[in-house]
Design a protein around this motif. Structure first.
Motif, PDB file in Angstrom:
ATOM      1  N   GLU A   1      -4.105   4.587   7.412  1.00 14.62           N
ATOM      2  CA  GLU A   1      -3.537   5.304   8.540  1.00 14.62           C
ATOM      3  C   GLU A   1      -3.044   4.202   9.470  1.00 14.62           C
ATOM      4  OE1 GLU A   1      -7.080   7.229  10.483  1.00 14.62           O
ATOM      5  OE2 GLU A   1      -7.426   8.284   8.731  1.00 14.62           O
ATOM      6  N   LYS A   2      -3.425   3.075   9.588  1.00 15.98           N
ATOM      7  CA  LYS A   2      -2.998   1.952  10.353  1.00 15.98           C
ATOM      8  C   LYS A   2      -1.681   1.546   9.841  1.00 15.98           C
ATOM      9  CE  LYS A   2      -3.914  -2.869  11.923  1.00 15.98           C
ATOM     10  NZ  LYS A   2      -4.651  -3.953  11.730  1.00 15.98           N
ATOM     11  N   LEU A   3      -1.658   1.415   8.623  1.00 19.46           N
ATOM     12  CA  LEU A   3      -0.030   0.766   7.764  1.00 19.46           C
ATOM     13  C   LEU A   3       0.839   1.988   8.136  1.00 19.46           C
ATOM     14  CD1 LEU A   3       1.477  -1.143   6.372  1.00 19.46           C
ATOM     15  CD2 LEU A   3       0.468   0.056   4.292  1.00 19.46           C
ATOM     16  N   ALA A   4       0.563   3.404   7.938  1.00 19.30           N
ATOM     17  CA  ALA A   4       1.356   4.475   8.295  1.00 19.30           C
ATOM     18  C   ALA A   4       1.837   4.411   9.777  1.00 19.30           C
ATOM     19  CB  ALA A   4       0.882   5.823   7.747  1.00 19.30           C
ATOM     20  N   ARG A   5       1.024   4.324  10.762  1.00 19.48           N
ATOM     21  CA  ARG A   5       1.484   4.360  11.906  1.00 19.48           C
ATOM     22  C   ARG A   5       2.371   3.112  12.482  1.00 19.48           C
ATOM     23  NH1 ARG A   5      -3.774   4.840  13.438  1.00 19.48           N
ATOM     24  NH2 ARG A   5      -4.047   2.787  13.966  1.00 19.48           N
ATOM     25  N   ARG A   6       2.106   2.020  11.839  1.00 15.24           N
ATOM     26  CA  ARG A   6       2.810   0.838  12.005  1.00 15.24           C
ATOM     27  C   ARG A   6       4.175   0.924  11.598  1.00 15.24           C
ATOM     28  NH1 ARG A   6      -0.155  -4.371  10.171  1.00 15.24           N
ATOM     29  NH2 ARG A   6       1.066  -5.505  11.695  1.00 15.24           N
ATOM     30  N   LEU A   7       4.563   1.586  10.430  1.00 15.16           N
ATOM     31  CA  LEU A   7       5.676   1.822   9.718  1.00 15.16           C
ATOM     32  C   LEU A   7       6.273   2.979  10.402  1.00 15.16           C
ATOM     33  CD1 LEU A   7       4.778   1.198   6.045  1.00 15.16           C
ATOM     34  CD2 LEU A   7       6.508  -0.016   7.006  1.00 15.16           C
ATOM     35  N   ALA A   8       5.731   3.769  10.866  1.00 19.22           N
ATOM     36  CA  ALA A   8       6.320   4.949  11.478  1.00 19.22           C
ATOM     37  C   ALA A   8       6.796   4.438  13.096  1.00 19.22           C
ATOM     38  CB  ALA A   8       5.388   6.184  11.690  1.00 19.22           C
ATOM     39  N   GLU A   9       6.118   3.752  13.766  1.00 17.88           N
ATOM     40  CA  GLU A   9       6.494   3.320  14.977  1.00 17.88           C
ATOM     41  C   GLU A   9       7.743   2.415  14.923  1.00 17.88           C
ATOM     42  OE1 GLU A   9       2.754   1.403  16.458  1.00 17.88           O
ATOM     43  OE2 GLU A   9       2.117   3.499  17.147  1.00 17.88           O
ATOM     44  N   ALA A  10       7.999   1.665  13.788  1.00 18.08           N
ATOM     45  CA  ALA A  10       8.960   0.676  13.774  1.00 18.08           C
ATOM     46  C   ALA A  10      10.302   1.083  12.949  1.00 18.08           C
ATOM     47  CB  ALA A  10       8.417  -0.726  12.667  1.00 18.08           C
ATOM     48  N   SER A  11      10.095   2.644  12.620  1.00 17.77           N
ATOM     49  CA  SER A  11      11.326   3.276  11.885  1.00 17.77           C
ATOM     50  C   SER A  11      11.530   4.561  12.572  1.00 17.77           C
ATOM     51  CB  SER A  11      10.849   3.156  10.417  1.00 17.77           C
ATOM     52  OG  SER A  11       9.888   4.283  10.161  1.00 17.77           O
ATOM     53  N   PHE A  12      12.587   5.111  11.608  1.00 18.58           N
ATOM     54  CA  PHE A  12      12.960   6.576  11.871  1.00 18.58           C
ATOM     55  C   PHE A  12      11.675   7.548  11.563  1.00 18.58           C
ATOM     56  CE2 PHE A  12      13.048   8.817   7.902  1.00 18.58           C
ATOM     57  CZ  PHE A  12      12.671   7.853   6.878  1.00 18.58           C
ATOM     58  N   ALA A  13      10.798   6.980  10.883  1.00 18.12           N
ATOM     59  CA  ALA A  13       9.782   8.182  10.259  1.00 18.12           C
ATOM     60  C   ALA A  13       8.582   8.577  11.286  1.00 18.12           C
ATOM     61  CB  ALA A  13       9.182   7.424   8.961  1.00 18.12           C
ATOM     62  N   ASP A  14       8.120   9.593  10.852  1.00 19.43           N
ATOM     63  CA  ASP A  14       6.805  10.219  11.437  1.00 19.43           C
ATOM     64  C   ASP A  14       5.720  10.366  10.707  1.00 19.43           C
ATOM     65  OD1 ASP A  14       8.412  10.844  13.922  1.00 19.43           O
ATOM     66  OD2 ASP A  14       9.514  12.319  12.746  1.00 19.43           O
ATOM     67  N   ARG A  15       5.971  10.513   9.210  1.00 20.81           N
ATOM     68  CA  ARG A  15       4.844  10.459   8.523  1.00 20.81           C
ATOM     69  C   ARG A  15       5.244   9.842   6.852  1.00 20.81           C
ATOM     70  NH1 ARG A  15       0.924  14.694  10.010  1.00 20.81           N
ATOM     71  NH2 ARG A  15       1.916  15.689  11.603  1.00 20.81           N
ATOM     72  N   LEU A  16       4.099   9.252   6.296  1.00 22.67           N
ATOM     73  CA  LEU A  16       4.102   8.506   5.377  1.00 22.67           C
ATOM     74  C   LEU A  16       3.202   8.962   4.295  1.00 22.67           C
ATOM     75  CD1 LEU A  16       4.909   6.401   7.677  1.00 22.67           C
ATOM     76  CD2 LEU A  16       4.810   4.676   5.732  1.00 22.67           C
ATOM     77  N   PHE A  17       3.730   8.901   3.082  1.00 25.03           N
ATOM     78  CA  PHE A  17       2.759   9.061   1.909  1.00 25.03           C
ATOM     79  C   PHE A  17       2.868   7.667   1.196  1.00 25.03           C
ATOM     80  CE2 PHE A  17       2.556   9.745  -2.810  1.00 25.03           C
ATOM     81  CZ  PHE A  17       1.666  10.427  -2.885  1.00 25.03           C
ATOM     82  N   PHE A  18       1.631   7.411   0.667  1.00 22.49           N
ATOM     83  CA  PHE A  18       1.359   5.870  -0.147  1.00 22.49           C
ATOM     84  C   PHE A  18       1.348   6.220  -1.626  1.00 22.49           C
ATOM     85  CE2 PHE A  18       0.016   4.383   4.356  1.00 22.49           C
ATOM     86  CZ  PHE A  18       1.153   3.530   4.237  1.00 22.49           C
ATOM     87  N   ALA A  19       1.886   5.639  -2.310  1.00 22.80           N
ATOM     88  CA  ALA A  19       2.064   5.432  -3.750  1.00 22.80           C
ATOM     89  C   ALA A  19       1.816   4.122  -4.269  1.00 22.80           C
ATOM     90  CB  ALA A  19       3.213   6.010  -4.342  1.00 22.80           C
ATOM     91  N   ASN A  20       1.906   3.891  -5.482  1.00 23.11           N
ATOM     92  CA  ASN A  20       1.569   2.714  -6.164  1.00 23.11           C
ATOM     93  C   ASN A  20       2.723   1.625  -6.682  1.00 23.11           C
ATOM     94  OD1 ASN A  20      -1.218   3.331  -6.450  1.00 23.11           O
ATOM     95  ND2 ASN A  20      -0.432   4.748  -7.799  1.00 23.11           N
ATOM     96  N   SER A  21       4.072   2.449  -6.345  1.00 26.16           N
ATOM     97  CA  SER A  21       4.992   1.766  -7.244  1.00 26.16           C
ATOM     98  C   SER A  21       6.547   2.483  -6.426  1.00 26.16           C
ATOM     99  CB  SER A  21       5.166   2.251  -8.462  1.00 26.16           C
ATOM    100  OG  SER A  21       5.412   3.393  -8.832  1.00 26.16           O
ATOM    101  N   GLY A  22       7.480   1.915  -6.770  1.00 25.11           N
ATOM    102  CA  GLY A  22       8.940   2.341  -6.167  1.00 25.11           C
ATOM    103  C   GLY A  22       8.976   3.697  -6.688  1.00 25.11           C
ATOM    104  N   THR A  23       8.694   3.792  -8.087  1.00 26.60           N
ATOM    105  CA  THR A  23       9.200   5.084  -8.768  1.00 26.60           C
ATOM    106  C   THR A  23       8.590   5.960  -8.442  1.00 26.60           C
ATOM    107  OG1 THR A  23       9.690   3.782 -10.870  1.00 26.60           O
ATOM    108  CG2 THR A  23       9.699   6.130 -10.805  1.00 26.60           C
ATOM    109  N   GLU A  24       7.358   5.978  -7.993  1.00 29.07           N
ATOM    110  CA  GLU A  24       6.359   7.105  -7.292  1.00 29.07           C
ATOM    111  C   GLU A  24       6.740   7.517  -5.968  1.00 29.07           C
ATOM    112  OE1 GLU A  24       1.878   6.749  -8.585  1.00 29.07           O
ATOM    113  OE2 GLU A  24       2.881   4.665  -8.659  1.00 29.07           O
ATOM    114  N   ALA A  25       7.524   6.231  -5.122  1.00 27.87           N
ATOM    115  CA  ALA A  25       7.889   6.704  -3.850  1.00 27.87           C
ATOM    116  C   ALA A  25       9.114   7.502  -3.995  1.00 27.87           C
ATOM    117  CB  ALA A  25       8.075   5.313  -3.163  1.00 27.87           C
ATOM    118  N   ILE A  26       9.856   7.287  -5.144  1.00 26.65           N
ATOM    119  CA  ILE A  26      11.071   8.218  -5.430  1.00 26.65           C
ATOM    120  C   ILE A  26      10.550   9.424  -5.632  1.00 26.65           C
ATOM    121  CG2 ILE A  26      13.190   8.337  -6.883  1.00 26.65           C
ATOM    122  CD1 ILE A  26      13.389   6.252  -4.838  1.00 26.65           C
TER     123      ILE A  26
END
Ligand SMILES: *Cc1c(COP(=O)(O)O)cnc(C)c1O
Length: 408
Positions: free
Chosen positions: A92-117
């Motif tokens: 939750e903390k990592l998502a909040r920090r990345l959202a605050e520093a970027s365009f994003a509002d919501r994040l989903f975490f995966a284990n690799s780049g392909t899964e993020a794609i």
């Protein structure tokens, strides 16, 4: 296979051990690294290599960074994994920090780049279905792209060599030649749902999109109700000299895939989306067993601490400037070996006029590790905190070998 009765506790990989792996990689067989520190990697026999590949932009702060060791060690003594059926405060903390520093509002975490794609592709289709346009499912990509190795990711890549032998190849992607904006307008149909591009192309040849191209893509997406996915798996998390490369170009995506440097060597990927997209990714739409588990998220937070440290992004820009200037000199002095420098931040390509493997191998024999990329390039991806001294050393080795190959 015969049962193994004897366990080998040493670090050395014997030939037979390696033979049990798929033959899908071809590492130099006589080179095994045992440990690393910062930009240096060490072999069993005590040789020191300069690591300007960083596990392909993964070890963003080099090897054995004390802050990352501390974060992983501390978390490993508390809790490794609980599943996303429970809250994971580190994620939750990592998502909040990345959202605050970027365009994003919501994040989903995966284990690799392909899964993020994959998550990004599903977010596009899921969004169009949720807003009542389920016929819109096709996504437009660019030629020579790399988005990962799952079936959907290779289908998105527009690189025939990735999909041959893995038919069927139509998984809902259309392609335009890299940077061909007139073709983009022409290929859109009533079935088009979105566009996927690498902000800075990596594997296919180090090639940043321009502000004009990205501005045009953004405008077309807005006008036609399409979503824009930026693949920043390689160029994101500080490597471009900004947190995310899109910041350089004055546009924002709807969806962004991140991974590689985000974990500094610990596997983690992330799909960042705006609220417009994220609100539809409700329970049942997507998931991952391991994605964003406490270990990965703790390391991701520690990586962000380092990315946000004052001076880090300035170091990226400074070292990038030195490396590019040095490479430009080599291009003008030794045009029969190097012909072009490209890239953004510490993602640097140099196009070779001899086979890139030849230069890459020569550099490795002189203890400098670099990668290669499409368009016959060598690829430099040093750690973001690389020092003046290591950059100077790398340029010395490059000069020596480029000069030698120029004469031979
Ligand atoms: C490496 C890479 C991927 C795939 O990431 P994996 O972690 O190997 O699954 C996707 N897109 C880009 C641009 C990459 O460089």
């Amino acid at each position: 296979m015969q049962a193994v009765t004897q366990s080998d506790s040493s670090n050395s990989a014997t030939l037979n051990e390696r033979d049990a792996l798929w033959p899908n990689y071809s590492p130099p067989r006589d080179l095994v690294f045992t440990h690393g520190l910062g930009t240096e990697l060490y072999t069993e026999s005590g040789e020191t290599y300069l690591d300007f590949l960083s596990g392909i932009a993964v070890t963003a702060f080099g090897h054995s960074h004390p802050h990352l060791i501390e974060a992983l060690g501390a978390q490993s003594k508390k809790l490794w994994h609980v599943s996303n059926v429970f809250r994971i405060p580190e994620a939750e903390k990592l998502a909040r920090r990345l959202a605050e520093a970027s365009f994003a509002d919501r994040l989903f975490f995966a284990n690799s780049g392909t899964e993020a794609i994959e998550a990004s592709i599903k977010a596009v289709r899921g969004y169009q279905a949720a807003v009542g346009r389920p016929e819109r499912h096709r996504i437009i990509g660019m030629s020579d792209s790399f988005h990962g190795r799952t079936i959907a990711a290779v289908a998105a890549s527009g690189n025939p060599s990735y999909v041959q032998n893995f038919a069927p190849t139509d998984h809902g992607f259309d392609h335009i030649a890299w940077g061909d904006m007139a073709a983009l307008d022409a290929v859109i149909t009533e079935k088009t749902a979105g566009v996927i591009v690498e902000t800075v192309q990596g594997e296919g040849g180090i090639r940043p999109l321009t502000a004009e191209m990205l501005g045009h893509i953004r405008q077309v997406c807005d006008a036609q109700g399409l979503l824009l996915i930026l693949d920043e798996v390689q160029c994101g998390v500080g490597r471009s000299g900004k947190l995310f490369a899109y910041e350089t170009f004055g546009i924002e995506p709807d969806i962004l895939a991140s991974a590689k440097g985000l974990g500094g060597g610990f596997p983690i990927g992330a799909c960042l989306v705006s609220e417009k997209v994220g609100q539809h990714m409700v329970v049942g739409t997507h998931g991952s067993t391991f994605g964003g588990n406490p270990l990965a998220a703790a390391v991701g937070n520690a990586v962000l601490d380092l990315v946000f440290e004052p001076g880090l992004l300035e170091n990226v820009q400074k070292q990038a400037g030195t490396l590019r200037a040095g490479l430009e000199e080599l291009v003008s002095e030794f045009p029969a070996v190097l012909s072009k420098v490209s890239g953004l931040g510490l993602m640097i390509g140099a196009r070779c006029e001899i086979p890139n493997v030849e230069l890459m191998t020569a550099l490795r024999q002189n203890r400098l590790l670099v990668g290669r990329a499409g368009d016959n390039m060598i690829r430099l991806l040093p750690p973001l905190n690389v020092s003046d001294e290591h950059v100077a050393q790398a340029l010395d080795i490059l000069r020596q070998e480029v000069r030698r190959l120029h004469q031979s």
